[in-house]
Design an enzyme around this catalytic site. Structure first.
Site, PDB file in Angstrom:
ATOM      1  N   ASP A 275       0.777  -1.065  -0.146  1.00 38.52           N
ATOM      2  CA  ASP A 275       0.150   0.061   0.077  1.00 38.52           C
ATOM      3  C   ASP A 275       0.759   1.239   0.036  1.00 38.52           C
ATOM      4  O   ASP A 275       1.971   1.246   0.083  1.00 38.52           O
ATOM      5  CB  ASP A 275      -0.920   0.005   1.172  1.00 38.52           C
ATOM      6  CG  ASP A 275      -0.177  -0.372   2.525  1.00 38.52           C
ATOM      7  OD1 ASP A 275       1.007  -0.486   2.764  1.00 38.52           O
ATOM      8  OD2 ASP A 275      -1.023  -0.797   3.187  1.00 38.52           O
TER       9      ASP A 275
ATOM     10  N   ASN B  95      -8.274  -2.647  13.926  1.00 35.51           N
ATOM     11  CA  ASN B  95      -9.223  -3.084  13.552  1.00 35.51           C
ATOM     12  C   ASN B  95      -9.461  -4.235  12.439  1.00 35.51           C
ATOM     13  O   ASN B  95     -10.569  -4.414  11.954  1.00 35.51           O
ATOM     14  CB  ASN B  95     -10.077  -1.670  12.778  1.00 35.51           C
ATOM     15  CG  ASN B  95      -9.405  -1.317  11.595  1.00 35.51           C
ATOM     16  OD1 ASN B  95      -8.418  -1.832  11.011  1.00 35.51           O
ATOM     17  ND2 ASN B  95      -9.999  -0.351  11.056  1.00 35.51           N
TER      18      ASN B  95
ATOM     19  N   HIS C 184      -7.633  -4.555   9.803  1.00 32.90           N
ATOM     20  CA  HIS C 184      -7.126  -4.307   8.339  1.00 32.90           C
ATOM     21  C   HIS C 184      -5.848  -5.123   8.146  1.00 32.90           C
ATOM     22  O   HIS C 184      -5.242  -5.330   8.816  1.00 32.90           O
ATOM     23  CB  HIS C 184      -7.234  -2.702   8.111  1.00 32.90           C
ATOM     24  CG  HIS C 184      -5.919  -2.145   8.524  1.00 32.90           C
ATOM     25  ND1 HIS C 184      -6.350  -0.923   9.261  1.00 32.90           N
ATOM     26  CD2 HIS C 184      -4.808  -2.190   8.366  1.00 32.90           C
ATOM     27  CE1 HIS C 184      -5.184  -0.531   9.525  1.00 32.90           C
ATOM     28  NE2 HIS C 184      -4.103  -1.261   8.850  1.00 32.90           N
TER      29      HIS C 184
ATOM     30  N   GLU D 132      -9.955  -1.920   4.447  1.00 29.83           N
ATOM     31  CA  GLU D 132     -10.361  -1.670   5.912  1.00 29.83           C
ATOM     32  C   GLU D 132     -11.705  -2.612   6.016  1.00 29.83           C
ATOM     33  O   GLU D 132     -12.245  -2.884   4.889  1.00 29.83           O
ATOM     34  CB  GLU D 132     -10.847  -0.072   5.945  1.00 29.83           C
ATOM     35  CG  GLU D 132      -9.637   0.724   5.609  1.00 29.83           C
ATOM     36  CD  GLU D 132      -9.154   1.029   7.204  1.00 29.83           C
ATOM     37  OE1 GLU D 132      -9.030   0.253   8.003  1.00 29.83           O
ATOM     38  OE2 GLU D 132      -8.734   2.260   7.313  1.00 29.83           O
TER      39      GLU D 132
HETATM   40  C1  GLP Z   1      -0.805   0.441   8.402  1.00 34.95           C
HETATM   41  C2  GLP Z   1      -0.436  -0.665   7.290  1.00 34.95           C
HETATM   42  C3  GLP Z   1      -0.773  -2.011   7.478  1.00 34.95           C
HETATM   43  C4  GLP Z   1      -0.085  -2.277   8.868  1.00 34.95           C
HETATM   44  C5  GLP Z   1      -1.036  -1.733   9.665  1.00 34.95           C
HETATM   45  C6  GLP Z   1      -0.455  -1.975  11.249  1.00 34.95           C
HETATM   46  O1  GLP Z   1      -2.063   0.744   8.526  1.00 34.95           O
HETATM   47  N1  GLP Z   1      -1.147  -0.028   6.179  1.00 34.95           N
HETATM   48  O2  GLP Z   1      -0.173  -2.815   6.448  1.00 34.95           O
HETATM   49  O3  GLP Z   1      -0.142  -3.857   9.051  1.00 34.95           O
HETATM   50  O4  GLP Z   1      -0.726  -0.299   9.829  1.00 34.95           O
HETATM   51  O5  GLP Z   1       0.694  -1.241  11.655  1.00 34.95           O
HETATM   52  P1  GLP Z   1       1.483  -1.501  13.098  1.00 34.95           P
HETATM   53  O6  GLP Z   1       2.577  -2.444  12.573  1.00 34.95           O
HETATM   54  O7  GLP Z   1       2.419  -0.255  13.164  1.00 34.95           O
HETATM   55  O8  GLP Z   1       1.005  -1.723  14.091  1.00 34.95           O
END
Ligand code: GLP
Length: 247
Positions: A67, A136, A138, A143
């Site tokens: 992404d 949440n 995702h 989402e």
């Molecule tokens: C972002 C990314 C995801 C990631 C998520 C969790 O939103 N787009 O790919 O898995 O955050 O992030 P973290 O590892 O910082 O908790």
């Protein structure tokens, strides 16, 4: 689903990096699906160390990232392109021609999504897809909602995601409200999925993902339908799972 219990963040990172290194050693031309966020940082540090110290060779690998924020240029410090450069790409021998991330500052969002899907079809299927998980549920930026999208698409970020990711932006800086994300199609057709999670904040969502209903309200729960998923998570993140499920 194989669920590996790691002692802590460092142990999680080392074990997950070990699975990626094994994938690269077994198939040097692997197509790796890469993730951002704070969870994979330890993995990338470990892979860089193994590249420097033990010659782990990425020269023939290809990568596709999940992404990117809409509107950010690749040299913007908050962009995922910049994150990947700083934390992995600048430190290993991946060929810059083989690294792919949705282009946040593209002129035509629809065409950018189609371009990325054409690329995924041409290069794919992904050999190993690394995933974190949002609070949440995702994955990538897919989402929760009434429906999920198989294709790369532009998504309005949920309030939960905006709140969780605000920490990466300077106070007063406008945070992007939209992102491009690979859809569930490319993730579900990956030959192998490796999902990592650490910390108590992820305990509830990890239990829902693994033991709850398969539902578009928890996009990661779709992974229950995938035949080759490995979860590597630390003790705190797995604290709400029945012990008999853990390795
Ligand atoms: C972002 C990314 C995801 C990631 C998520 C969790 O939103 N787009 O790919 O898995 O955050 O992030 P973290 O590892 O910082 O908790």
């Amino acid at each position: 689903m194989r669920i590996i219990l790691a002692a802590d963040y460092q142990d999680m990172s080392r074990r997950a990096a070990g699975l990626i290194a094994a994938q690269v050693a077994q198939k040097p031309t692997s197509l790796l699906g890469l993730a951002t966020g704070s969870s994979p940082l330890g993995i990338y540090r470990q892979l860089v160390a193994w590249h420097r110290e033990e010659g782990l060779d990425f020269s023939r690998c290809r990568t596709v990232n999940l992404d990117e924020y809409v509107g950010l240029t690749p040299d913007s410090p908050q962009s995922y392109a910049y994150f990947m450069q700083q934390n992995l790409f600048d430190h290993v021998n991946l060929d810059p021609r083989n690294l792919h991330i949705p282009q946040g500052d593209c002129a035509d969002p629809l065409e950018e999504c189609r371009r990325y899907d054409r690329l995924l079809t041409q290069l794919g299927p992904i050999d190993l897809q690394l995933l974190g998980i949002g609070l949440n549920g995702h994955i990538g930026f897919n989402e929760p909602g009434e429906s999920l999208n198989a294709d790369t698409h532009c998504v309005a970020l949920s309030q939960s995601t905006m709140d969780a990711n605000a920490r990466f932006f300077d106070p007063g800086q406008q945070m992007p409200t939209h992102a491009y994300t690979m859809g569930l199609g490319a993730i579900m057709t990956a030959k192998r999925v490796l999902l990592i999670a650490s910390g108590a904040a992820k305990a509830d969502i990890l239990r829902e993902m693994i033991c709850g209903k398969v539902t578009t309200a928890v996009p990661a729960s779709l992974l229950q339908l995938h035949r080759n998923v490995t979860v590597v998570a630390d003790r705190e993140a797995l604290s709400r799972l029945p012990a008999e499920l853990l390795e």
